[in-house]
Scaffold this motif. Structure first.
Motif, PDB file in Angstrom:
ATOM      1  N   LEU A 191      36.838  30.537  48.434  1.00 38.13           N
ATOM      2  CA  LEU A 191      37.339  31.572  47.999  1.00 38.13           C
ATOM      3  C   LEU A 191      36.684  33.037  48.501  1.00 38.13           C
ATOM      4  O   LEU A 191      37.022  34.033  48.568  1.00 38.13           O
ATOM      5  CB  LEU A 191      37.449  31.506  46.478  1.00 38.13           C
ATOM      6  CG  LEU A 191      38.739  30.339  45.908  1.00 38.13           C
ATOM      7  CD1 LEU A 191      38.480  30.393  44.530  1.00 38.13           C
ATOM      8  CD2 LEU A 191      39.930  30.973  46.151  1.00 38.13           C
ATOM      9  N   GLU A 192      35.309  32.670  48.301  1.00 39.02           N
ATOM     10  CA  GLU A 192      34.373  33.945  48.552  1.00 39.02           C
ATOM     11  C   GLU A 192      34.556  34.674  49.952  1.00 39.02           C
ATOM     12  O   GLU A 192      34.678  35.732  50.236  1.00 39.02           O
ATOM     13  CB  GLU A 192      32.969  33.529  48.478  1.00 39.02           C
ATOM     14  CG  GLU A 192      32.522  33.518  47.003  1.00 39.02           C
ATOM     15  CD  GLU A 192      31.027  33.427  46.722  1.00 39.02           C
ATOM     16  OE1 GLU A 192      30.264  33.177  47.963  1.00 39.02           O
ATOM     17  OE2 GLU A 192      30.706  33.287  45.441  1.00 39.02           O
ATOM     18  N   PRO A 193      34.641  33.542  51.152  1.00 41.39           N
ATOM     19  CA  PRO A 193      35.034  34.049  52.543  1.00 41.39           C
ATOM     20  C   PRO A 193      36.293  34.684  52.533  1.00 41.39           C
ATOM     21  O   PRO A 193      36.439  35.894  53.326  1.00 41.39           O
ATOM     22  CB  PRO A 193      35.018  32.772  53.410  1.00 41.39           C
ATOM     23  CG  PRO A 193      34.099  31.915  52.802  1.00 41.39           C
ATOM     24  CD  PRO A 193      34.355  32.117  51.377  1.00 41.39           C
ATOM     25  N   LEU A 194      37.248  34.244  51.624  1.00 42.27           N
ATOM     26  CA  LEU A 194      38.724  34.970  51.681  1.00 42.27           C
ATOM     27  C   LEU A 194      38.575  36.180  50.936  1.00 42.27           C
ATOM     28  O   LEU A 194      39.280  37.434  51.543  1.00 42.27           O
ATOM     29  CB  LEU A 194      39.835  33.983  51.069  1.00 42.27           C
ATOM     30  CG  LEU A 194      40.258  32.855  51.823  1.00 42.27           C
ATOM     31  CD1 LEU A 194      41.117  32.036  50.747  1.00 42.27           C
ATOM     32  CD2 LEU A 194      40.817  32.895  53.078  1.00 42.27           C
ATOM     33  N   HIS A 195      37.813  36.250  49.984  1.00 42.94           N
ATOM     34  CA  HIS A 195      37.439  37.501  49.407  1.00 42.94           C
ATOM     35  C   HIS A 195      36.930  38.645  50.210  1.00 42.94           C
ATOM     36  O   HIS A 195      37.274  39.803  50.311  1.00 42.94           O
ATOM     37  CB  HIS A 195      36.799  37.262  47.822  1.00 42.94           C
ATOM     38  CG  HIS A 195      36.471  38.688  47.317  1.00 42.94           C
ATOM     39  ND1 HIS A 195      37.480  39.542  46.470  1.00 42.94           N
ATOM     40  CD2 HIS A 195      35.391  39.555  46.851  1.00 42.94           C
ATOM     41  CE1 HIS A 195      36.910  40.570  45.950  1.00 42.94           C
ATOM     42  NE2 HIS A 195      35.723  40.501  46.364  1.00 42.94           N
ATOM     43  N   HIS A 196      35.851  38.327  50.824  1.00 43.67           N
ATOM     44  CA  HIS A 196      35.127  39.036  52.114  1.00 43.67           C
ATOM     45  C   HIS A 196      36.102  39.402  52.911  1.00 43.67           C
ATOM     46  O   HIS A 196      36.130  40.629  53.363  1.00 43.67           O
ATOM     47  CB  HIS A 196      34.146  38.241  52.459  1.00 43.67           C
ATOM     48  CG  HIS A 196      33.319  39.132  53.342  1.00 43.67           C
ATOM     49  ND1 HIS A 196      33.559  39.176  54.688  1.00 43.67           N
ATOM     50  CD2 HIS A 196      32.092  39.945  53.008  1.00 43.67           C
ATOM     51  CE1 HIS A 196      32.500  39.983  55.326  1.00 43.67           C
ATOM     52  NE2 HIS A 196      31.951  40.296  54.297  1.00 43.67           N
ATOM     53  N   LEU A 197      37.017  38.592  53.516  1.00 43.53           N
ATOM     54  CA  LEU A 197      37.912  39.037  54.558  1.00 43.53           C
ATOM     55  C   LEU A 197      38.888  40.324  53.828  1.00 43.53           C
ATOM     56  O   LEU A 197      39.389  41.179  54.652  1.00 43.53           O
ATOM     57  CB  LEU A 197      38.757  37.812  54.995  1.00 43.53           C
ATOM     58  CG  LEU A 197      39.936  38.282  56.017  1.00 43.53           C
ATOM     59  CD1 LEU A 197      39.237  38.671  57.284  1.00 43.53           C
ATOM     60  CD2 LEU A 197      40.527  36.746  56.306  1.00 43.53           C
ATOM     61  N   GLN A 198      39.164  40.047  52.605  1.00 45.48           N
ATOM     62  CA  GLN A 198      40.064  40.891  51.866  1.00 45.48           C
ATOM     63  C   GLN A 198      39.689  42.199  51.783  1.00 45.48           C
ATOM     64  O   GLN A 198      40.211  43.404  52.027  1.00 45.48           O
ATOM     65  CB  GLN A 198      40.840  40.320  50.749  1.00 45.48           C
ATOM     66  CG  GLN A 198      42.089  41.363  50.184  1.00 45.48           C
ATOM     67  CD  GLN A 198      42.259  40.732  48.899  1.00 45.48           C
ATOM     68  OE1 GLN A 198      41.574  40.086  48.052  1.00 45.48           O
ATOM     69  NE2 GLN A 198      43.701  40.984  48.425  1.00 45.48           N
ATOM     70  N   SER A 199      38.302  42.322  51.163  1.00 48.53           N
ATOM     71  CA  SER A 199      37.667  43.364  50.917  1.00 48.53           C
ATOM     72  C   SER A 199      36.878  44.028  52.067  1.00 48.53           C
ATOM     73  O   SER A 199      36.655  45.106  51.710  1.00 48.53           O
ATOM     74  CB  SER A 199      36.656  43.125  49.750  1.00 48.53           C
ATOM     75  OG  SER A 199      35.680  42.213  50.212  1.00 48.53           O
ATOM     76  N   LYS A 200      36.708  43.605  53.178  1.00 46.63           N
ATOM     77  CA  LYS A 200      35.947  44.220  54.228  1.00 46.63           C
ATOM     78  C   LYS A 200      36.841  44.580  55.384  1.00 46.63           C
ATOM     79  O   LYS A 200      37.339  45.526  55.680  1.00 46.63           O
ATOM     80  CB  LYS A 200      34.821  43.364  54.604  1.00 46.63           C
ATOM     81  CG  LYS A 200      33.973  43.149  53.494  1.00 46.63           C
ATOM     82  CD  LYS A 200      33.184  44.523  52.968  1.00 46.63           C
ATOM     83  CE  LYS A 200      31.972  44.335  52.227  1.00 46.63           C
ATOM     84  NZ  LYS A 200      31.483  45.445  51.648  1.00 46.63           N
ATOM     85  N   ASP A 201      37.477  43.367  56.122  1.00 47.16           N
ATOM     86  CA  ASP A 201      38.170  43.390  57.395  1.00 47.16           C
ATOM     87  C   ASP A 201      39.441  43.950  56.771  1.00 47.16           C
ATOM     88  O   ASP A 201      39.757  45.028  57.718  1.00 47.16           O
ATOM     89  CB  ASP A 201      38.077  42.134  58.019  1.00 47.16           C
ATOM     90  CG  ASP A 201      36.744  41.681  58.271  1.00 47.16           C
ATOM     91  OD1 ASP A 201      35.764  42.305  58.383  1.00 47.16           O
ATOM     92  OD2 ASP A 201      36.690  40.198  58.425  1.00 47.16           O
ATOM     93  N   LEU A 202      40.181  43.365  56.146  1.00 44.76           N
ATOM     94  CA  LEU A 202      41.549  43.813  56.039  1.00 44.76           C
ATOM     95  C   LEU A 202      41.664  45.295  55.328  1.00 44.76           C
ATOM     96  O   LEU A 202      42.585  46.242  55.771  1.00 44.76           O
ATOM     97  CB  LEU A 202      42.377  42.807  54.886  1.00 44.76           C
ATOM     98  CG  LEU A 202      42.941  41.641  55.311  1.00 44.76           C
ATOM     99  CD1 LEU A 202      43.406  40.727  54.672  1.00 44.76           C
ATOM    100  CD2 LEU A 202      43.966  42.099  56.298  1.00 44.76           C
ATOM    101  N   LYS A 203      40.654  45.750  54.423  1.00 42.08           N
ATOM    102  CA  LYS A 203      40.408  47.120  53.949  1.00 42.08           C
ATOM    103  C   LYS A 203      40.455  47.950  55.067  1.00 42.08           C
ATOM    104  O   LYS A 203      40.779  49.009  55.162  1.00 42.08           O
ATOM    105  CB  LYS A 203      39.325  47.048  53.147  1.00 42.08           C
ATOM    106  CG  LYS A 203      39.372  48.558  52.103  1.00 42.08           C
ATOM    107  CD  LYS A 203      38.445  48.276  50.981  1.00 42.08           C
ATOM    108  CE  LYS A 203      38.263  49.766  50.405  1.00 42.08           C
ATOM    109  NZ  LYS A 203      37.266  49.585  49.302  1.00 42.08           N
ATOM    110  N   LEU A 244      49.102  36.876  52.593  1.00 42.17           N
ATOM    111  CA  LEU A 244      48.615  35.483  52.854  1.00 42.17           C
ATOM    112  C   LEU A 244      47.278  35.417  52.038  1.00 42.17           C
ATOM    113  O   LEU A 244      47.130  34.513  51.132  1.00 42.17           O
ATOM    114  CB  LEU A 244      48.720  35.094  54.003  1.00 42.17           C
ATOM    115  CG  LEU A 244      47.915  33.721  54.230  1.00 42.17           C
ATOM    116  CD1 LEU A 244      48.514  32.477  53.692  1.00 42.17           C
ATOM    117  CD2 LEU A 244      47.656  33.482  55.906  1.00 42.17           C
ATOM    118  N   ILE A 245      46.558  36.127  52.192  1.00 38.47           N
ATOM    119  CA  ILE A 245      45.007  36.037  51.849  1.00 38.47           C
ATOM    120  C   ILE A 245      45.312  36.335  50.377  1.00 38.47           C
ATOM    121  O   ILE A 245      44.534  35.829  49.626  1.00 38.47           O
ATOM    122  CB  ILE A 245      44.297  36.857  52.450  1.00 38.47           C
ATOM    123  CG1 ILE A 245      43.823  36.875  54.051  1.00 38.47           C
ATOM    124  CG2 ILE A 245      42.499  37.148  51.878  1.00 38.47           C
ATOM    125  CD1 ILE A 245      43.569  35.320  54.147  1.00 38.47           C
TER     126      ILE A 245
END
Length: 469
Positions: free
Chosen positions: A206-218, A112-113
């Motif tokens: 978009l930046e919070p989504l990218h941070h969520l993808q690159s940090k938490d999800l990773k 989704l992200i």
């Protein structure tokens, strides 16, 4: 007294001068011996230090070799267990349904992200050609080392520039040109608001989504991958021990502890991700607020533009318009023999009388009335078309007399060639006239042509006389 004293003093000085080289040589010899002994001790210390360093290095290499061998053996165990489970039917450690559901939701969130970022950029920049151009410029800038950012051309701004340019070409004094310029400026304002929306979306969505993808999800994916590897290593060692392989219990215990640690970390990371719905809903609320503010500002601009255009319209309607008379060649000082008249008639017809539209056409044959030998009878009186009891009000197409069926019988004319593909179908050529016998359904008819009877589709013919209902 004084002379003897001086003599003794000089004698003592000469004796001391003679004794000085001996003492100096003794001092130099002692210092040389001390330096040689100091050098020997320092050399001995450096040699002992080098030997210790070499020993430490060898120990480190040995330990790293052991660790590398242990890591290699662990990778072999993972591969062995994975192949055994996929192909050999070996049973691995099964986790509960709650953990499986958490994994599923995490995978959906990850997808989704990623998809949400792509679709949001497409929403903000809908032109694929412009997006491709921006990506190309960005890639070239990275290769060349120049920080050159391409700006997406907003369609409202492009349209506004077009309106303003052509409005100024028409002339600022014309009402239509003024209206074009006002509309173009309003569209450019809407484009500026769209750029502000882009910046707001990138910063707050978009930046919070990218941070969520690159940090938490990773991090979540890292713990899950590590859990999978440690689970395979633990299952492989346990399976080998069950088969009789001599594996120490300490090694099994260490593998089990690492498996339990990874399980805990994976569960906690997925739980924290899935329970972060407050922040995610806040981001959606920010997205909606940005869109609402954008459309509110656009609505204000369009409302003001509508009022301005209404005023321009009333101004143009109330403006006094001078009478326009087109100039002729004579007005332009051009000598010409043209007989063109502004009313649309040429010189020949304007010089004489135009023929009357009500003049009837007369038959060239004389009437049988002898008393009216010099008169002519109208063939088609004005305003009265020819009438016949059997005549049709519409002209009928020309058909061959041999192939024209009885107009009283149901018939149809072929519009296209039809080649039969199945038994019972009737083939015909374009223009053939087919006698209809019955209606099979809404798509098929039955008819007769040249002694042949068969079925054919209704879309290939035009029914001239329909079948009785």
């Amino acid at each position: 007294m004084s002379t003897g004293f001086k003599h003794r003093r000089s004698t003592d000085s000469r004796a001391s001068s003679r004794s000085t080289p001996v003492s100096a040589s003794v001092a130099i010899s002692s210092s040389t011996n001390g330096a040689s002994s100091t050098g020997d001790s320092s050399c001995h210390l450096s040699r002992s230090h080098d030997s210790k360093r070499v020993t430490s290095t060898l120990q480190q290499h040995a330990e790293s070799g052991k660790m590398a061998f242990a890591g290699l053996r662990k990778q072999i165990n993972k591969a062995n267990q994975y192949v055994s489970e996929k192909m050999g039917g070996a049973e691995g450690t099964k986790l509960d349904d709650e953990f499986t559901e958490m994994e599923r939701k995490t995978d959906v969130t990850n997808e989704l992200i990623e998809e949400l970022q792509v679709k949001t950029r497409e929403f903000l920049h809908p032109n694929p050609a412009s997006r491709a151009k921006m990506s190309a410029v960005k890639g070239i800038s990275k290769l060349s080392g120049q920080a050159k950012a391409a700006t997406y051309p907003q369609p409202e701004g492009v349209l506004g520039d077009c309106m303003v340019n052509f409005g100024r070409k028409l002339g600022d004094e014309e009402p239509f040109a003024q209206a074009m310029i006002e509309t173009g400026e309003a569209m450019k304002q809407i484009a500026d608001i769209k750029y502000a929306l882009d910046d707001n979306m990138k910063q707050n969505f978009l930046e919070p989504l990218h941070h969520l993808q690159s940090k938490d999800l990773k991090e979540v994916m890292h713990h899950r991958k590590k859990l999978q590897g440690r689970r395979l290593d633990y299952d492989c060692k346990k399976r080998k021990r069950d088969r009789g392989t001599n594996i120490p219990d300490e090694e099994i215990r260490i593998a089990e502890d690492k498996f339990a640690e990874s399980l805990h970390l994976a569960q906690m990371s997925m739980h924290n991700l899935l329970e972060n719905d407050v922040e995610q809903i806040s981001q959606l609320a920010t997205f909606t607020e940005s869109l609402l503010e954008h459309h509110r500002q656009c609505a204000d601009i369009l409302s003001a533009l509508q009022e301005t255009l209404q005023e321009k319209k009333n101004e143009a309607a109330s403006r006094a318009r001078p009478e326009f008379r087109p100039k002729t060649l004579a007005d332009l000082g051009i000598q010409s023999n043209a007989t063109y008249q502004p009313d649309g008639t040429n010189g020949a017809l304007s010089s004489g009388s135009a023929p009357s539209e009500s003049t009837p056409q007369r038959s060239p044959l004389p009437t049988p009335d002898a008393g009216a030998a010099n008169t002519w009878e109208p063939l088609f009186p004005a305003g009265q078309p020819p009438k016949s009891p059997a005549g049709s009000p519409l002209p009928s197409p020309m058909r061959s007399p041999a192939r024209t069926p009885n107009p009283q019988n149901p018939c149809a004319q072929a519009l296209f060639d039809f080649e039969p593909e199945n038994p019972g179908e009737l083939g015909f050529k374009e223009g053939d006239n087919i006698t209809l016998t019955q209606q099979i359904d809404e798509n098929w008819l039955e008819g007769t042509l040249d002694g042949r009877t068969g079925y054919f589709p209704t879309t290939y013919v035009q029914v001239l006389v329909p079948l009785p209902r």
